[in-house]
Design an enzyme around this catalytic site. Structure first.
Site, PDB file in Angstrom:
ATOM      1  N   GLY C 482      43.519  17.435  53.527  1.00  0.00           N
ATOM      2  CA  GLY C 482      42.370  16.800  54.163  1.00  0.00           C
ATOM      3  C   GLY C 482      42.147  15.354  53.791  1.00  0.00           C
ATOM      4  N   GLY C 483      43.145  14.696  53.182  1.00  0.00           N
ATOM      5  CA  GLY C 483      42.961  13.303  52.794  1.00  0.00           C
ATOM      6  C   GLY C 483      42.758  13.126  51.301  1.00  0.00           C
ATOM      7  N   THR C 525      39.637  17.361  44.823  1.00  0.00           N
ATOM      8  CA  THR C 525      38.967  16.118  44.438  1.00  0.00           C
ATOM      9  C   THR C 525      38.297  16.289  43.080  1.00  0.00           C
ATOM     10  OG1 THR C 525      38.575  15.710  46.782  1.00  0.00           O
ATOM     11  CG2 THR C 525      37.371  14.330  45.228  1.00  0.00           C
ATOM     12  N   ALA C 708      31.887  14.062  41.643  1.00  0.00           N
ATOM     13  CA  ALA C 708      32.331  14.810  42.830  1.00  0.00           C
ATOM     14  C   ALA C 708      32.055  16.298  42.710  1.00  0.00           C
ATOM     15  CB  ALA C 708      33.829  14.587  43.041  1.00  0.00           C
ATOM     16  N   VAL C 711      33.710  20.016  48.623  1.00  0.00           N
ATOM     17  CA  VAL C 711      32.947  19.934  49.872  1.00  0.00           C
ATOM     18  C   VAL C 711      33.562  20.726  51.013  1.00  0.00           C
ATOM     19  CG1 VAL C 711      32.067  17.646  49.293  1.00  0.00           C
ATOM     20  CG2 VAL C 711      34.124  17.846  50.687  1.00  0.00           C
ATOM     21  N   GLU C 713      34.586  23.797  51.775  1.00  0.00           N
ATOM     22  CA  GLU C 713      34.357  25.163  52.254  1.00  0.00           C
ATOM     23  C   GLU C 713      32.950  25.457  52.724  1.00  0.00           C
ATOM     24  OE1 GLU C 713      37.138  28.115  50.004  1.00  0.00           O
ATOM     25  OE2 GLU C 713      36.611  26.459  48.666  1.00  0.00           O
TER      26      GLU C 713
END
Lengths: 290, 161, 759
Positions: C482-483, C525, C708, C711, C713
Site C-alpha cells: 500500500g505504499g 508502518t 504511527a 491504519v 484494516e
C-alpha cells in the site's frame, strides 16, 4: 486445444466455403468478446476459428435513403459514434453501448451479441423492436434476409445452418414521431449481465397518441420476447397512468424467467413491468420530440 | 502444432512473431514478446488489467487472438511514456497516489489515456463510466478519478484550450 | 507525542517504486521467467466433499512434454501442529492438506494433483489426462447446517475444543471461544430496554486483482529459489520449509511486487507444489492461478451468523451485551472468530458482557484472512443493532455511541486497558462534520457505524547503509502492498536529515535482511517503521562518532542537525559542519562502511478506531442502492505519508461497500461455486462509487518514534453496518442478511408493504 486452426477469409463466399467445409467445429470470430471467454474456460472446443473482419463490408455503417446498413462485425464503439444512428435509434445505441465495458465496446458486434444467443444480450431487444432484418450468407451463394428475431432459438443456439453466417443488419429509417429506448436492470452500475432488459419502439401521431409499437423483453425467457399484448396496451393510447399500468401487467405476464445467480423469478417478473414502463416513457418522450 | 506468423506494429515499432491460434494477444505480449506490463487479472474481459489500444480503440488483449494483430497498430503500457517523459496521466497517478499495489495501474492508465485521446473534458461521471471496465481493489477509485481529471486539465492547458 | 518541525514525515512525496508501476516495468509474480522454465498446472476437485479412491497419473506422465507429476504422496506427512501466525493460528498438517488433498477433497476446487510441462497447453492437456476416482460424500456449506448434529462430518479426528466435558464424537465445530466481563444476567435485569437481533453474512473473497503466481527453482542439492508474490517472503520460506522438510537456510524467497493481498496472500498455495514439481523435473517451474482458481481454490472470508442482545437504560447507557458468533472456517479449522469476538464491543465501555464464538468447518475453501479478519462480520451485527437500539430509544446514533464510548483508561471486555486512543474523537468529528447535517432527498437515507482493530507489532528487521556518495539504502523485509516503502524512506530521511530522494528503500529477499514477519495486521508502518528508524538512529550515532574522529574530539561533543554533524556548543570547538556525504566519503579512513541493522519485536501497536457516515439512495421499484456520499473518520496516530493513509481508508471502505451490497459466494446444489469470476462475483466498479472523504484524526501512538498506528484494516469494519443503517433510514426496512442485493431488498420492501396493507 492443440489442434485449433485459424482462418481470415477475404470474401463472403470464401468464408462460407471454409465454414461449410470444416471437418470439425468451426466458429465465426467477430469481436471475440464471448468466443474467447468460452475458449478460455473450456466451454467451447472448436477446431477452427474463422475471422470475418477482413471481409469488405463486415465492418462499417452505411446510411441509405430508407435504411441503415450495419456490417455484422462492426464494433460497438463505431455504432455509438454514429451520429445518424444516435439520432434515429438512441435505443439501439443504448443497448449496444451497454454491452460490457469501454474495452468490450472496442470489439463487441451486433452479430456476435445476437449469435451468442444469450437471453440477456443487450443489443437484441432494441434491434428487434426496430423490426430490423439481417442478411445471412450461406452455401451456394445463398443470401437470405430474415427478421433479427428469427436467429436466436434458445440459450446458445441459433437457426443458422452449417456454412451460414451473418453479413449485415438492415434497420429501416424511422418514421416521423418514431423513436426507441432500451433499459436494463443490473445490480451494479456497469459490467453486469442484464437481469432484465427492455427495448421499446413507438410511433406516435401528431397528438402524441401511439399508432405503432413494439415492446421486447430480454433476459426473462430462453430468447427475447416480443410482447404483443404490451404493444396493444400502447397502441391507440397516450402514456397515461392507465396505459402504464396495463403495459406493466402485460410485460409481467409475458416474462417467463428462471431463478439463477442473477435474480429470482419473482424479481425478474416485477422488474419487467418496471422497465417496460420506464423505457416506454423515454421512447414516448423521444418520439414526440422528433 | 502449427504456428502463425504475424507482422504488426507495437508502440510504433514493427514487430514479428509466431503464435498458436489459441494464444491471446495478452499471451503473445507477455510470453512471446516480453512485454509484461499488460497484466492478466481474469482472462474473461471483466477486469481490464490487460487493456491495450488497437487502432485507437481501447480493448482487452485477453479477448483478442494474437493472430488478429496482423496489420494493426497496437499501443501497450510500455508505449504510453515517450522515452523518459511520462504521459500526464502517468504523472498525475504518481502525484495523486492513485495506485497502491499497482497491478491494475497499467490497464487503468491505458484506458484513461484512450479517454483523454477522444475527450479532454470528461466529467467525473463520464470518467467513472469509461473506466468501469478497469477493476481496482485497493484504491476505491477516488484518487484514480482525481488523477485522470487533473491530467485532463493539464492536457487542456497544454493544448491552449 | 507529536513532533513539530518534521521535514519529511507528514508530506506527500512520490513513492520510490511509482514510476516502475506506471510504466509497466514493475515485476509481479507472473512477470518472472527463469531459463529452462516449465509451466505448472493444478488439477482440482469438482466435488465439494469426496473420498479420493485412486489417482492414475500414467497417461499424464506419458504425454510428451510433461516433466513432472505430483500428488499428496510426493509431500512429507506432517503431524498436526499449531503455530501462531499473526492474527490466527496455523496448523501445518492442515496447510499441507490444503495445498494438496490427502485422502479427501473438502471443497470444489481443492487441489488433488499437479503437473509441470514444457508449455501451458501441454500442462492443461496433462491435467485432463489425470484420472481421479472419487467416492462423492454428502456436503455441507452453511455454518448452522454444518453445526447440526446430523451434518456430514469433514474430519473424523476433529473434536470440539473449548467445551467441557471433552466430546467423544467428531464434530464440524472445531472450537468454542469466548469471554465474559461482569454479570450479564444481572445486567439484563437492570435494563429498561432489551433488544435481540440476528444477522447473517455470506462468504466474500479478498478479490485482489493479481492471481497467485510463483516461479520456483529447486536444485539437486536441495537449495531452492522462490520468486513469488506474497504478503511475506519469510512466511513463504517458513511454510515451504515445513511442508517439504527443507532446511530454512536452503530456501531463498525473492519477493515480487504484489498485486493486492488484503490477507489472502498471508499463506501459501502454489509454492510448495511448484517446489515439489521442480524437484522432480530438475527445472524451474512457473505456476499462475487463473481467476477461476483464485475463487475456487483460495480462502475467502467467513460466512457467519451474528446474534446480538443489548440491554440499555432509557438514557442510552448499555448495561448488558451478549454476542453469539458462528463463523465458517472452510475446509479446515481456523476462522477468525476470536478477533470477531474481541473487536465487536471494543469501542464501548460496557459493564457486563458475554461473548461466545464457534469456529465451524464446512465444505468450502479454507478461510484466509481478509482485512481485519472477523471484525467486519461481528461489527455488522453489533453496529446494526446499536442503530436499531438508537431508534428504539429515540437517541441520535452518534450520541448513543458517545454515551457508551471507550476512552483512555477503559478496561476492555477482552482484557487490555486502553491508553492513548482516539475513538471518542472520531465520534465527535462525525457529529460535527457537514456531511452529518447535509439535507437528504426522497428515497435517501443516512447511516453511521463505528469500527475497531487492534493492530499488531511483531518481528521486523531493517538495515540502513550509507553509500560512498552520501546517499542511503534502506533494506527492509515487508512486501509493499500500500505504499509502505515510501514511508520507510521518509522515516529514514527524517532521522538522517537528508532529502527523501537520497534514501532508496529496498524490499529485501530472505537472504538479504533479517527475519521479518509478514505484511499484515496493519503492522508495517508501525513495526518495520520502528526498525527502520532505529537503524537510522544507530547510523546517526556512528556518523557522529566518525565526525568526532575527524575533528579529534569526543563523540559526546557532536550533535546531528538536519543531515550535518555539528559541534555541540562553542566548547566543543570551532568546526565547520560536516555533511553526511562528506563523512561518507571519508568512511574508509575512519573505520569502514557505515551501516546498521536492527531486529526487533515491536511492542505497543496502537489500536485503531473509526466512525463512518454513509448516504444512500434506494430505487424502491428495483431495490437498487446507490452510495451517494461517504465520509470515513479514523484515528490514524500520525500519517507518515498522508496520501497512502487516505488510500488505505478509501480502499477499505470500497471493499466494505461491496461486502454490503453485492459480493457473495453462490453455491449450486452440489456445492460447486457458481460465480467463480469477476462477472458474477461483483466487486464495486468505478461508476458504483462516489468520492470517499477520509478524515484523519491524529492521536499519536507514543510507542512509535513518529506516533504511527496501523491504519489499513479498520476502514473495512464499519461500512456494512453504515450502509445497512442508511438503507433502513431511507426505506424503513432493516436488512439483516448480507449482501443487500437488489432482489432481496425489493422482496423485503414488498413484504413490508404487504404487512402494512394487511395491518
Amino acid at each position: 486445444m492443440p489442434r485449433l486452426s485459424f482462418a481470415a477469409p477475404r470474401t463472403v463466399d470464401e468464408a462460407v466455403s471454409i465454414l461449410a467445409g470444416a471437418p470439425g467445429l468451426a466458429k465465426v470470430l467477430s469481436g471475440g468478446t464471448d468466443l474467447l471467454v468460452q475458449l478460455r474456460s473450456g466451454r467451447l472446443r472448436p477446431d477452427l476459428i474463422v475471422d470475418t473482419k477482413r471481409i469488405p463490408g463486415l465492418i462499417g455503417i452505411r446510411e441509405e435513403a430508407d435504411r441503415y446498413v450495419i456490417g455484422a462485425a462492426t464494433p460497438g464503439v463505431m455504432i455509438s459514434d454514429h451520429k445518424g444512428l444516435e439520432r434515429d435509434y438512441p435505443g439501439i445505441v443504448e443497448g449496444t453501448d451497454l454491452i460490457g465495458s469501454t474495452q468490450i465496446q472496442g470489439r463487441a458486434s451486433l452479430a456476435g451479441n445476437l449469435c451468442n444467443a444469450s437471453p440477456a444480450a443487450d443489443s437484441v431487444p432494441a434491434v428487434v423492436a426496430a423490426r430490423a432484418t439481417v442478411v445471412v450468407a450461406g452455401p451456394g451463394g445463398s443470401r437470405r434476409e430474415v427478421p433479427v428475431e428469427a436467429i436466436p432459438t434458445g440459450p446458445g443456439r441459433t437457426s443458422l445452418g452449417k456454412g451460414e453466417f451473418l453479413i449485415e443488419f438492415h434497420i429501416p429509417k424511422p418514421k416521423p414521431h418514431q423513436c426507441d429506448a432500451y433499459l436494463r436492470f443490473i445490480p451494479r452500475t456497469e459490467m453486469d449481465i442484464a437481469v432484465v432488459g427492455c427495448g421499446v419502439n413507438v410511433t406516435l401521431d401528431d397528438s402524441g397518441t401511439c399508432v405503432d409499437a413494439r415492446v421486447v423483453l430480454g433476459a426473462v425467457a430462453p430468447t427475447i420476447v416480443i410482447v404483443e399484448e404490451a404493444a396493444q396496451a400502447l397502441i391507440g393510447h397516450k402514456l397515461d397512468a392507465d396505459t402504464l399500468a396495463r403495459l406493466d401487467a402485460a410485460a409481467q405476464r409475458a416474462a417467463k424467467p428462471i431463478s439463477d445467480k442473477r435474480g429470482t423469478i419473482e424479481y425478474r417478473t416485477k422488474v419487467s413491468g418496471v422497465l417496460a414502463r420506464r423505457a416506454a416513457a423515454i421512447a414516448f418522450e423521444r418520439a414526440a420530440a422528433r | 502444432m502449427s504456428k502463425y506468423h504475424v507482422t504488426t506494429t507495437i508502440n510504433g515499432e514493427p514487430v514479428e512473431y509466431l503464435c498458436e491460434a489459441q494464444q491471446t494477444m495478452l499471451d503473445v505480449l507477455r510470453d512471446e514478446l516480453g512485454l509484461t506490463g499488460s497484466k492478466e487479472g481474469c482472462s474473461s474481459g471483466d477486469c481490464g488489467a490487460c487493456s491495450i489500444i488497437v487502432d485507437g480503440n481501447v480493448m482487452c488483449s485477453c479477448l483478442m487472438l494474437g493472430v488478429e494483430a496482423e496489420g494493426h497498430s497496437i499501443q501497450t503500457i510500455e508505449g504510453i511514456a515517450q522515452g523518459d517523459k511520462l504521459h500526464p496521466v502517468q504523472q498525475k497517478f504518481l502525484e495523486h497516489a492513485a495506485l497502491q499495489c499497482g497491478f491494475c495501474t497499467p490497464g487503468l492508465i491505458v484506458a484513461a489515456k484512450a479517454l483523454l485521446d477522444v475527450n479532454l473534458n470528461p466529467t467525473e461521471e463520464e470518467t467513472r463510466y469509461w473506466l468501469a471496465g478497469n477493476l481496482c481493489r485497493c484504491t476505491g477509485y477516488d484518487k484514480v478519478i482525481r488523477a485522470v481529471l487533473d491530467a485532463a486539465a493539464v492536457m487542456r492547458a497544454e493544448a491552449g484550450r | 507525542m507529536a513532533i513539530d518541525g518534521l521535514k519529511v514525515v507528514g508530506t506527500r512525496p512520490i513513492r520510490p517504486d511509482g514510476v516502475d508501476k506506471v510504466i509497466g516495468r514493475a515485476a509481479f509474480g507472473a512477470d518472472m521467467v527463469m531459463p529452462g522454465m516449465l509451466w505448472g498446472k493444478i488439477k482440482r476437485s469438482p466435488h465439494a466433499h469426496a473420498r479420493i479412491l485412486s489417482i492414475d497419473t500414467s497417461k499424464a506422465r506419458a504425454l510428451p512434454g510433461v516433466k513432472a507429476v505430483v500428488t499428496a504422496a510426493d509431500f512429507p506427512s506432517i503431524p498436526s501442529e499449531e503455530a501462531f501466525m499473526g492474527e490466527g493460528p496455523m496448523n501445518f498438517r492442515d496447510l499441507s492438506r490444503n495445498c494438496m488433498a490427502a485422502d479427501k477433497v473438502l471443497y470444489d476446487g481443492h487441489a488433488v494433483a499437479a503437473v509441470a510441462a514444457t508449455s501451458q497447453a501441454i500442462a492443461e492437456e496433462a491435467v485432463e489426462l489425470i484420472d481421479v476416482k472419487y467416492e462423492v460424500l454428502p456436503h455441507v456449506i452453511d455454518v448452522e447446517a454444518a453445526m447440526a448434529p446430523d451434518a456430514p462430518i469433514l474430519h473424523e479426528d476433529l473434536f470440539t475444543s473449548g467445551v467441557e466435558p471433552k466430546p467423544t464424537k467428531p464434530s464440524n465445530i472445531a472450537k468454542k471461544v469466548g469471554f465474559t466481563k461482569g454479570d450479564v444476567a444481572a445486567g439484563f435485569k437492570e435494563a429498561e430496554v432489551v433488544i435481540e437481533r440476528r444477522y447473517t453474512t455470506q462468504p466474500v473473497h479478498q478479490a485482489y486483482i493479481e492471481p497467485h503466481a510463483c516461479v520456483v527453482s529447486a536444485a539437486p542439492d536441495g537449495q531452492c529459489t522462490i520468486w513469488s508474490s506474497s504478503q511475506g517472503q519469510f512466511m513463504v520460506r517458513a511454510y515451504c520449509a515445513k511442508l517439504l522438510g527443507i532446511d530454512i537456510a536452503n530456501i531463498r524467497v525473492v519477493p515480487a511486487e504484489i498485486g493486492g493481498g488484503f490477507g489472502g496472500k498471508t499463506l501459501v498455495y502454489l509454492e510448495p507444489v511448484a517446489l515439489a514439481l521442480s524437484k522432480q523435473a530438475g527445472r524451474p517451474v512457473k505456476i499462475v492461478m487463473s481467476r477461476e482458481e483464485v475463487f475456487r481454490g483460495t480462502g475467502p472470508a467467513a460466512g457467519s451468523v451474528i446474534e446480538v442482545k443489548l440491554g440499555a437504560k432509557r438514557d442510552g447507557r448499555i448495561v448488558a451485551a451478549e454476542l453469539l458468533l458462528k463463523y465458517q472456517a472452510g475446509a479446515f479449522p481456523g476462522s477468525p472468530v476470536g478477533p470477531g469476538c474481541m473487536c465487536a464491543f471494543a469501542m464501548y465501555d460496557l459493564p457486563n458482557v458475554n461473548i461466545v464464538g464457534y469456529d465451524v468447518v464446512s465444505n468450502r475453501p479454507k478461510v484466509a484472512a481478509y482485512r481485519a479478519p472477523g471484525a467486519p462480520n461481528s461489527s455488522f451485527g453489533v453496529e446494526s443493532c446499536l442503530d436499531e437500539l438508537a431508534r428504539m430509544l429515540k437517541i441520535d446514533p452518534l450520541r448513543l455511541r458517545e454515551i457508551n464510548a471507550a476512552k483512555d483508561g477503559t478496561k476492555t471486555a477482552h482484557g487490555p486497558t486502553f491508553t492513548n486512543i482516539g475513538y471518542v474523537q472520531t465520534v465527535e468529528a462525525a457529529k460535527n462534520h457537514p456531511h452529518y447535517k447535509a439535507p437528504l432527498g426522497p428515497n435517501q437515507g443516512r447511516g453511521v457505524a463505528s469500527g475497531f482493530w487492534f493492530n499488531i507489532g511483531g518481528e521486523s528487521s531493517a538495515a540502513c547503509h550509507i553509500n560512498e556518495d552520501g546517499t542511503a539504502t534502506v533494506v527492509e523485509g515487508n512486501p509493499d502492498i500500500g505504499g509502505s516503502r515510501a514511508s520507510m524512506a521518509m522515516m529514514a530521511a527524517e532521522v538522517l536529515g537528508i532529502p527523501y530522494d537520497r534514501v532508496r528503500p529496498v524490499v529485501g529477499d530472505t537472504s538479504s535482511i533479517g527475519f521479518t514477519f509478514l505484511t499484515g495486521g496493519s503492522r508495517v508502518t508501525f513495526a518495520t517503521g520502528m526498525a527502520v528508524t532505529q537503524a537510522a538512529e544507530k547510523v546517526v550515532v556512528e556518523l557522529k562518532k566518525r565526525a568526532a574522529m575527524i575533528w579529534d574530539i569526543s563523540p559526546e561533543a557532536v550533535e546531528w542537525k538536519d543531515g550535518y554533524a555539528v559541534p555541540a556548543g562553542a566548547n566543543a570547538g570551532n568546526f565547520e559542519p560536516l555533511s553526511l556525504a562528506e563523512i561518507a566519503l571519508k568512511s574508509g579512513r575512519t573505520g569502514g562502511p557505515i551501516s546498521a541493522e536492527v531486529s526487533i519485536n515491536a511492542q505497543g501497536a496502537g489500536p485503531g478506531f473509526a466512525t463512518h457516515i454513509c448516504d444512500v439512495e434506494v430505487d424502491p421499484e428495483t431495490g437498487h442502492v446507490k452510495i451517494l456520499r461517504y465520509t470515513a473518520i479514523q484515528d490514524v496516530g500520525r500519517a507518515i505519508h498522508p496520501s497512502y493513509v487516505e488510500g488505505q481508508i478509501q480502499g477499505g471502505v470500497a471493499q466494505g461497500i461491496g461486502w454490503a451490497l453485492n459480493e457473495e459466494y453462490i453455491y449450486d446444489k452440489d456445492g460447486r461455486l457458481d460465480n467463480a469470476g469477476f462477472l458474477d462475483y461483483r466487486i464495486p466498479v468505478a461508476s458504483d462509487m462516489p468520492m470517499i472523504e477520509p478524515v484523519m484524526i491524529e492521536v499519536p501512538n507514543p510507542r512509535h518514534p513518529f506516533g504511527a498506528r496501523g491504519v489499513g484494516e479498520v476502514p473495512i469494519v464499519p461500512p456494512m453496518a453504515a450502509v445497512a443503517n442508511a438503507i433502513a433510514d431511507a426505506t424503513g426496512m432493516r436488512m439483516r442478511d448480507l449482501p443487500i442485493s437488489p432482489p432481496k431488498l425489493r422482496a423485503a420492501l414488498d413484504a413490508g408493504t404487504l404487512k402494512e396493507a394487511a395491518e
